[in-house]
Write an enzyme that holds these catalytic residues in place. Structure first.
Site, PDB file in Angstrom:
ATOM      1  N   CYS A 162      37.036 125.569  56.835  1.00  8.12           N
ATOM      2  CA  CYS A 162      37.424 126.917  56.390  1.00  8.12           C
ATOM      3  C   CYS A 162      36.270 127.893  56.608  1.00  8.12           C
ATOM      4  O   CYS A 162      35.196 127.518  57.081  1.00  8.12           O
ATOM      5  CB  CYS A 162      37.826 126.908  54.921  1.00  8.12           C
ATOM      6  SG  CYS A 162      36.463 126.490  53.808  1.00  8.12           S
ATOM      7  N   CYS A 213      32.804 127.118  55.224  1.00 13.17           N
ATOM      8  CA  CYS A 213      31.972 126.213  56.048  1.00 13.17           C
ATOM      9  C   CYS A 213      31.205 127.015  57.104  1.00 13.17           C
ATOM     10  O   CYS A 213      30.000 126.822  57.305  1.00 13.17           O
ATOM     11  CB  CYS A 213      32.846 125.179  56.750  1.00 13.17           C
ATOM     12  SG  CYS A 213      33.789 124.120  55.646  1.00 13.17           S
ATOM     13  N   CYS A 240      26.491  89.907  92.303  1.00 14.29           N
ATOM     14  CA  CYS A 240      26.098  89.186  91.082  1.00 14.29           C
ATOM     15  C   CYS A 240      25.455  90.145  90.086  1.00 14.29           C
ATOM     16  O   CYS A 240      25.288  91.330  90.358  1.00 14.29           O
ATOM     17  CB  CYS A 240      25.127  88.065  91.412  1.00 14.29           C
ATOM     18  SG  CYS A 240      23.570  88.682  92.118  1.00 14.29           S
ATOM     19  N   CYS A 247      22.533  92.311  91.158  1.00 13.46           N
ATOM     20  CA  CYS A 247      22.876  93.560  91.858  1.00 13.46           C
ATOM     21  C   CYS A 247      23.008  94.698  90.851  1.00 13.46           C
ATOM     22  O   CYS A 247      22.534  95.814  91.077  1.00 13.46           O
ATOM     23  CB  CYS A 247      24.186  93.403  92.630  1.00 13.46           C
ATOM     24  SG  CYS A 247      24.142  92.146  93.922  1.00 13.46           S
ATOM     25  N   ASP A 270      31.374 158.602  86.297  1.00 10.66           N
ATOM     26  CA  ASP A 270      30.512 158.951  87.422  1.00 10.66           C
ATOM     27  C   ASP A 270      31.446 159.291  88.588  1.00 10.66           C
ATOM     28  O   ASP A 270      32.531 158.721  88.701  1.00 10.66           O
ATOM     29  CB  ASP A 270      29.626 157.751  87.788  1.00 10.66           C
ATOM     30  CG  ASP A 270      28.767 158.033  89.007  1.00 10.66           C
ATOM     31  OD1 ASP A 270      28.090 159.066  89.014  1.00 10.66           O
ATOM     32  OD2 ASP A 270      28.814 157.226  89.949  1.00 10.66           O
ATOM     33  N   ASP A 303      23.345 154.513  87.211  1.00 11.41           N
ATOM     34  CA  ASP A 303      24.241 154.674  86.061  1.00 11.41           C
ATOM     35  C   ASP A 303      23.822 153.782  84.894  1.00 11.41           C
ATOM     36  O   ASP A 303      24.305 153.975  83.775  1.00 11.41           O
ATOM     37  CB  ASP A 303      25.686 154.315  86.450  1.00 11.41           C
ATOM     38  CG  ASP A 303      26.262 155.279  87.471  1.00 11.41           C
ATOM     39  OD1 ASP A 303      25.934 156.476  87.397  1.00 11.41           O
ATOM     40  OD2 ASP A 303      27.036 154.836  88.339  1.00 11.41           O
TER      41      ASP A 303
END
Length: 822
Positions: A13, A16, A85, A88, A507, A710
């Site tokens: 809520c 929190c 295996c 590896c 502008d 600008d």
């Protein structure tokens, strides 16, 4: 200064959210902390030299919430060929772990795949694949899980879990409600074995065993609620936990009373109240979770637009690779019906691309060599090749998503009152519940049953959720809707201020007009031809970046006039240029420049006035201190300008135009589009001062522009609106960015702002109004005057519907239509 977005778990809520903000804000070095309850995110700005991110996370965890793992982390599953295996697997793990940015790696030799958790900012996926290849194995097609996918999956699971909890709760609470209420209604059949008059203990125990699963399903209300109470910061879960616990404990006490022979205690059972309250709250939470998900649909839709793969040219052949492996400089092939994977520039081919995901413009844009393309836009017709220039988080789409997410994490000033109230709301409600219950206990001569009803009703009817969701949900939907229409609103404050705007300053160049001026007239004094004047002016302007100078240079090039190299060149800001060509001093610029240098303009005064009256800009050219002629340049007005300004007039907004052009030229343009006020002869550095003057008149001013000059005015205005085709500086300074570069989006942005703020006000009115009316009703105000007493079950239903109604109202913004009359 750094900005971080942290995903927070465990919030229920507004109390929190407020608590997390307070805890984080207390840390030295934290400048700003905003929590968005709807998206469950903490947006924090902090000085990394004074406070570490880990300390911020710790502060959140200490008060009982969870901080999700870094959302930048990616998890990838790589199938591997060639493993034989376990050795590896060990070898591949070792090779991948050596890479910086790899957080975790696990290789399973049985299924022949590696699961790697890594930071994309530190290590690329192609490097991980490369490490596998170098180790002597084959990296096959990759499956990747992104943070966004994880988040969506988590939310889907959350909704599914809530619905399941509600269904289980309803299965037990409905018979519980039937058993509690049926004996009071003679028309409803009821088994004799459960009749409280004849078998009170069986009746009570049946209710007890039915309520246990309901309480079990709603266990989170108790674990979170009581934990928050112990930390002296109660939340909505605390209210539910205390209210239902009081009902259950009082009822269990009465079960023992019945067992001891006090049969009348069967009339004082509240098991059905606790069960139905939990069921209704779970229903409300389920509906709320679904509605919350819909508020962020715009972001999800954008994230889903990017394709998963790209077709690149490698060793002269086409090869499809995961999008994560695309490198800057790769040549990418796009075919009809496919989406662009990354940003870049077309190298060859001609096509039409639908960029509506960026601009909101549905018409495809023609593209050929040299034109930019953007990630996630749709290639409609032709085939082309382009060079990858921006990938990952640098693409326009990724930047837009980040901008919208940041905006959704911001707060509108209108939400400040709700934030303050939500911080004190739950403790105040607890006090009201205790006072009201105690007052009625004594007023009724010790009627504990009546007092408990009041106590539970007050706790359950109070809804801080509605307060916490009122603003962020509307902002999320509003900014998402804006993004869908090519209008990027950078925050809640901009959204709120925009609806108050009563004056908009445009502008002229590139905003009201196309920004591509062309030469319309060449007028000379006696003794010099038009081509000679154009040649020396174009040669002098060849070093200029001003649009007017470039127009003259382009016109001379089109006429095949040879350019003469200038011995020196000097740009005179706001005035023109000065150059030396073949020993002659050439001046080209406005009237101010000629006046400053004492050059007489009388010979061409009449021509100058005629050109200015027709909306053309006369550029005076002088050679060795004497007037040589005028080059007239005109900038075409955009087709959408008149319609946009008419729309603003209908909204009651006064429109002004600001320009460095002379008043006559400016007035001619203003007359074409219906401008109310003209600010002419304004130097770039003075634009922000003109905005200040308007603000000094008590006006709320928006500035619309596109250029570097600008930027100060955009920053000075109450709202800066940048045209999407403008410079990065202008876009950075603006509060709102129009991706379509179309002025008809200005009234659309103002209208969206008005609708969103109206929606927020409706939400806040409902959230405050509901609690202001509901709490006194639950406290028994009507009973004082002989009216009815509010049943706690109805209080729970009202509370559940209050937050859902706020979310539903916010979702109405999804119907917003961008009306562009062009």
């Amino acid at each position: 200064m750094e900005n971080q977005v942290l995903s927070i778990r465990g919030m229920t809520c507004a109390a929190c959210a407020r608590r997390i903000e307070k805890a984080v804000s207390k840390l030295d070095g934290v400048v700003k902390a905003n929590v968005n309850l709807a998206s469950e995110k903490l947006f924090v700005e902090y000085d990394s030299g004074a406070v570490q991110l880990a300390a911020i996370k710790d502060a959140v965890v200490k008060i009982g919430y969870e901080v999700a793992e870094n959302t930048d982390t990616q998890t990838v599953t790589i199938p591997i060929g060639g493993m034989t295996c376990a050795a590896c697997a060990q070898r591949i793990e070792k090779a991948i772990r050596k890479l910086a940015g790899v957080e975790r790696v696990s290789v399973n030799s049985a299924v022949e795949r590696a699961i790697v958790v890594y930071q994309p900012r530190e290590v690329r996926l192609s490097e991980i694949r490369g490490a596998i290849e170098k180790a002597g194995y084959v990296a096959l097609e990759i499956k990747k899980i992104g943070a966004a996918d994880d988040d969506q999956a988590r939310k889907r699971m959350e909704i599914k879990t809530l619905w399941m909890k509600f269904i289980i709760s309803a299965i037990f609470s409905l018979p519980l409600l039937y058993i509690a209420m049926a004996p009071m209604i003679t028309l409803i059949p009821f088994p004799t074995i459960l009749d409280p008059m004849h078998h009170p203990l069986t009746y009570a125990l049946t209710e007890f065993f039915l309520v246990i699963p309901v309480v079990g399903v709603g266990y989170r209300f108790y674990t979170v609620g009581f934990k928050a109470l112990l930390r002296r910061s109660p939340n909505m879960d605390s209210l539910i936990a205390v209210g239902t616990t009081a009902a259950v404990i009082y009822s269990v006490y009465n079960v023992f009373q019945i067992a001891n022979g006090r049969l009348e205690a069967a009339e004082s059972l509240y098991f059905e109240t606790a069960g139905v309250i939990i069921t209704l709250i779970l229903l409300g939470k389920s509906l709320e979770a679904v509605s919350k998900g819909r508020t962020s649909e715009a972001i999800k839709k954008m994230m889903g637009l990017a394709p998963k793969t790209a077709t690149i040219i490698q060793d002269g052949a086409e090869k499809e690779i995961p999008i994560e492996e695309v490198e800057i400089g790769d040549v990418i092939v796009i075919k009809p019906g496919t989406r662009i994977p990354v940003d870049g520039t077309i190298l060859e081919g001609h096509t039409a691309i639908d960029e509506s995901m960026l601009t909101g413009e549905s018409m495809p844009v023609d593209k050929s060599a040299g034109d930019p393309v953007y990630a996630a836009s749709l290639n409609t017709t032709g085939a082309a090749r382009f060079r990858a220039e921006k990938i990952g988080a640098d693409t326009a789409l990724a930047q837009i998503i980040k901008l919208v997410e940041d905006a959704q994490g911001s707060k509108a000033p209108i939400a400040q009152m709700a934030d303050i109230v939500s911080g004190y709301f739950v403790p105040v409600v607890c006090v009201i519940a205790v006072l009201a219950g105690s007052a009625w206990y004594f007023a009724t001569g010790g009627d504990i049953k009546f007092a408990l009803t009041i106590f539970i009703s007050v706790l359950v009817i109070a809804c801080p959720c509605a307060l916490g969701l009122a603003t962020p949900t509307a902002i999320m939907v509003g900014t998402g809707k804006g993004a869908e229409n090519g209008i990027l609103i950078k925050g809640g404050e901009a959204l709120e201020t925009a609806h108050k705007i009563d004056t908009i300053v445009f502008d002229k160049t590139g905003t009201i007009t196309e920004g591509k001026p062309t030469v319309t007239d060449i007028i000379t004094v006696e003794g010099i031809s038009a081509d000679e004047l154009l040649q020396i002016t174009a040669s002098a302007e060849s070093g200029s970046e001003h649009p007017l100078g470039q127009a003259i240079t382009a016109n001379a090039r089109d006429k095949g006039l040879e350019q003469i190299d200038a011995d020196s060149f000097n740009s005179l800001t706001g005035l023109g240029i000065e150059a030396i060509i073949k020993g002659q001093t050439i001046l080209a610029g406005n009237r101010k420049l000629m006046d400053e240098r004492g050059i007489a303009l009388s010979a061409l005064e009449a021509e100058s006035e005629r050109l200015a009256d027709s909306g053309k800009t006369p550029m005076y050219v002088a050679v060795d201190g004497k007037l040589a002629g005028i080059a007239a340049v005109a900038d075409v007005v955009k087709k959408s300008s008149r319609a946009a300004i008419d729309s603003l007039h209908k909204m009651g907004v006064e429109v002004a135009m600001i320009t460095g052009d002379n008043r006559k030229t400016a007035s001619a343009i203003a007359a074409q589009v219906g401008i109310d006020r003209v600010l002419a002869d304004v130097l770039p550095r003075d634009k922000s001062d003109e905005i200040k003057k308007l603000q000094a008149e008590g006006r709320k001013v928006a500035m619309v522009g596109d250029g570097i000059n600008d930027a100060p005015a955009l920053a000075q205005a109450d709202i800066g609106i940048a045209i999407g085709s403008g410079t990065d500086v202008a876009l950075e300074s603006a509060d709102i960015v129009l991706m379509r570069s179309d002025l008809s989006d200005v009234p659309v942005a103002i209208n969206l702002s008005k609708k969103t703020i109206r929606n927020i006000k409706q939400n806040l009115f409902w959230a405050f109004g509901y609690n202001v009316i509901g709490i006194p009703l639950a406290a028994g105000v009507l009973r004082i005057f002989g009216g009815p007493l509010l049943n706690p079950m109805f209080a729970a239903a009202a509370m559940s519907l209050s937050s859902v109604s706020v979310l539903t109202n916010a979702l109405r913004l999804k119907r917003f239509k961008a009306s562009r009359h062009v």
